[in-house]
Design a protein around this motif. Structure first.
Motif, PDB file in Angstrom:
ATOM      1  N   UNK A 155       0.814  -1.209   0.000  1.00 12.65           N
ATOM      2  CA  UNK A 155       0.000   0.000   0.000  1.00 12.65           C
ATOM      3  C   UNK A 155       0.845   1.255   0.000  1.00 12.65           C
ATOM      4  N   UNK A 156       1.926   1.233   0.776  1.00 11.47           N
ATOM      5  CA  UNK A 156       2.839   2.374   0.786  1.00 11.47           C
ATOM      6  C   UNK A 156       3.460   2.564  -0.593  1.00 11.47           C
ATOM      7  N   UNK A 157       3.874   1.467  -1.211  1.00  8.17           N
ATOM      8  CA  UNK A 157       4.451   1.542  -2.555  1.00  8.17           C
ATOM      9  C   UNK A 157       3.427   2.126  -3.525  1.00  8.17           C
ATOM     10  N   UNK A 158       2.185   1.690  -3.416  1.00  7.62           N
ATOM     11  CA  UNK A 158       1.105   2.181  -4.273  1.00  7.62           C
ATOM     12  C   UNK A 158       0.976   3.696  -4.151  1.00  7.62           C
ATOM     13  N   UNK A 159       0.892   4.200  -2.918  1.00  9.29           N
ATOM     14  CA  UNK A 159       0.716   5.630  -2.708  1.00  9.29           C
ATOM     15  C   UNK A 159       1.968   6.421  -3.076  1.00  9.29           C
ATOM     16  N   UNK A 160       3.109   5.846  -2.820  1.00  7.44           N
ATOM     17  CA  UNK A 160       4.371   6.484  -3.192  1.00  7.44           C
ATOM     18  C   UNK A 160       4.453   6.664  -4.704  1.00  7.44           C
ATOM     19  N   UNK A 161       4.214   5.601  -5.445  1.00  7.79           N
ATOM     20  CA  UNK A 161       4.346   5.646  -6.904  1.00  7.79           C
ATOM     21  C   UNK A 161       3.278   6.545  -7.520  1.00  7.79           C
ATOM     22  N   UNK A 162       2.025   6.367  -7.101  1.00 12.04           N
ATOM     23  CA  UNK A 162       0.937   7.155  -7.681  1.00 12.04           C
ATOM     24  C   UNK A 162       1.158   8.643  -7.463  1.00 12.04           C
ATOM     25  N   UNK A 203      -5.900  -0.776  -5.982  1.00 12.80           N
ATOM     26  CA  UNK A 203      -5.501  -1.231  -4.648  1.00 12.80           C
ATOM     27  C   UNK A 203      -6.256  -0.557  -3.507  1.00 12.80           C
ATOM     28  N   UNK A 204      -6.392   0.769  -3.608  1.00  4.46           N
ATOM     29  CA  UNK A 204      -6.982   1.485  -2.461  1.00  4.46           C
ATOM     30  C   UNK A 204      -7.724   2.754  -2.863  1.00  4.46           C
ATOM     31  N   UNK A 205      -7.966   2.936  -4.149  1.00  2.00           N
ATOM     32  CA  UNK A 205      -8.743   4.096  -4.569  1.00  2.00           C
ATOM     33  C   UNK A 205      -7.955   5.376  -4.767  1.00  2.00           C
ATOM     34  N   UNK A 206      -6.649   5.302  -4.858  1.00  2.00           N
ATOM     35  CA  UNK A 206      -5.750   6.426  -5.204  1.00  2.00           C
ATOM     36  C   UNK A 206      -6.031   7.740  -4.463  1.00  2.00           C
ATOM     37  N   UNK A 232      -4.264   0.994   8.517  1.00  2.00           N
ATOM     38  CA  UNK A 232      -3.998   1.539   7.195  1.00  2.00           C
ATOM     39  C   UNK A 232      -3.873   3.060   7.191  1.00  2.00           C
ATOM     40  N   UNK A 233      -4.487   3.755   8.167  1.00  2.00           N
ATOM     41  CA  UNK A 233      -4.765   5.180   8.016  1.00  2.00           C
ATOM     42  C   UNK A 233      -3.520   6.035   7.770  1.00  2.00           C
ATOM     43  N   UNK A 234      -2.334   5.605   8.231  1.00  2.00           N
ATOM     44  CA  UNK A 234      -1.123   6.410   8.054  1.00  2.00           C
ATOM     45  C   UNK A 234      -0.557   6.304   6.640  1.00  2.00           C
ATOM     46  N   UNK A 235      -0.918   5.239   5.925  1.00  2.00           N
ATOM     47  CA  UNK A 235      -0.311   5.002   4.604  1.00  2.00           C
ATOM     48  C   UNK A 235      -0.637   6.120   3.617  1.00  2.00           C
ATOM     49  N   UNK A 236      -1.923   6.530   3.461  1.00  2.17           N
ATOM     50  CA  UNK A 236      -2.203   7.618   2.518  1.00  2.17           C
ATOM     51  C   UNK A 236      -1.819   9.001   3.031  1.00  2.17           C
ATOM     52  N   UNK A 237      -1.143   9.045   4.172  1.00  4.39           N
ATOM     53  CA  UNK A 237      -0.555  10.299   4.649  1.00  4.39           C
ATOM     54  C   UNK A 237       0.939  10.318   4.333  1.00  4.39           C
ATOM     55  N   UNK A 238       1.641   9.304   4.781  1.00  4.00           N
ATOM     56  CA  UNK A 238       3.093   9.264   4.621  1.00  4.00           C
ATOM     57  C   UNK A 238       3.498   8.979   3.177  1.00  4.00           C
ATOM     58  N   UNK A 239       2.840   8.014   2.552  1.00  4.37           N
ATOM     59  CA  UNK A 239       3.177   7.642   1.177  1.00  4.37           C
ATOM     60  C   UNK A 239       3.152   8.812   0.217  1.00  4.37           C
ATOM     61  N   UNK A 240       2.069   9.617   0.203  1.00  2.00           N
ATOM     62  CA  UNK A 240       2.036  10.760  -0.707  1.00  2.00           C
ATOM     63  C   UNK A 240       3.097  11.820  -0.427  1.00  2.00           C
TER      64      UNK A 240
END
Length: 285
Positions: A155-162, A203-206, A232-240
């Motif tokens: 999930x982190x990879x997903x948010x990082x790449x996107x 994966x998670x709705x981008x 999960x909640x920290x992933x779409x914060x840190x990843x982006x």
């Protein structure tokens, strides 16, 4: 300015090498986004194919969100984007903090308004019992939740790449050396976001926007309880945040620092803006 100094240092003077680097980058983006779209069609999760309306709708939201705020703030509407521009010295730390607070509250009250507008419809759908996950889940209207197959690392990879790809595109669009008209830039940014959704929604709705994900999540905790704060909640914060910084620097090192002199001169002629000075003949040789 830090970018001007780095451009002078890292600018590739060989025209063929600049062209090779640009072709590599363009083809990489072609395959990254295009094959991701194909993957979402092939992999067994049919409901993702219904995302096209969401993709287009969110893209249009980006267009107007950027357009209405661009004259006054630059139209970031995303803390990760603001953080990326902070990293290259285009905004100050004070501006970043102010933007972040404004973006957070904008997202919070936006989610609150949506909840008010759709409250009766949500009640009919879930029978008045607010749940996170399951067939009657409505928390996903407001914040991202990963698909069952998705782990935290992936999930982190997903948010990082996107986010890296999205900010790479933004950096290209707003780079003054590329001479995109200001009226066209919000449309291009929104179109870029449609591409991100089409490529990375599986994966998670981008979410790719810490304010857009965390502020609505915090709002829903009022009605849905602490269940909205999953592991999960920290992933779409840190990843982006991480992806945005990498994305903007990749743009400058792969493309931005190597934009040829004639493009800069054309920008000066069209706009009269002398801030971006073209390289001298010696520097461009």
């Amino acid at each position: 300015m830090i970018l001007d100094k780095l451009r002078a240092k890292f600018h590739i003077r060989k025209e063929l090498l600049r062209a090779v680097l640009a072709e590599f980058t363009g083809t990489y983006l072609l395959c990254l986004i295009g094959l991701s779209v194909v993957a979402q069609k092939v992999l067994p999760r049919p409901e993702v194919n219904e995302f096209i309306g969401v993709n287009v709708g969110f893209g249009i939201a980006i267009v107007f969100g950027v357009a209405v705020s661009a004259k006054l703030s630059g139209g970031h509407i995303n803390p990760a984007v603001s953080f990326a521009f902070l990293s290259v010295g285009q905004i100050t730390i004070v501006q970043f903090i102010a933007y972040f607070v404004a973006q957070f509250f904008g997202a919070f009250f936006g989610a609150a308004t949506v909840y008010a507008v759709y409250n009766d419809a949500i009640n009919v759908f879930d029978g008045g019992v607010r749940t996170v996950g399951g067939p009657k889940d409505t928390a996903g209207i407001f914040a991202s939740y990963p698909a069952p197959h998705l782990g935290l690392v992936n999930g982190f990879v997903d948010q990082f790449v996107a986010t890296a790809v999205f900010v790479f595109l933004i950096a290209h669009i707003v780079d003054k050396r590329n001479s995109y008209p200001t009226w066209l830039q919000p449309i291009l940014v929104g179109t870029g976001f449609v591409a991100i959704g089409a490529a990375f929604g599986y994966n998670c709705g981008y979410p790719v926007n810490p304010a857009r994900d965390f502020a609505p999540r915090l709002f829903t905790s009022i009605f849905y309880g602490g269940a909205v704060f999953t592991k999960w909640f920290w992933v779409p914060i840190v990843g982006p945040f991480v992806g945005a910084v990498v994305g903007i620097w990749l743009y400058y090192f792969l493309i931005g620092f190597h934009t040829p002199q004639d493009a800069e001169e054309k920008y000066v002629v069209l706009t009269g803006n002398q801030e971006l000075k073209p390289l001298t003949a010696k520097e461009s040789a």
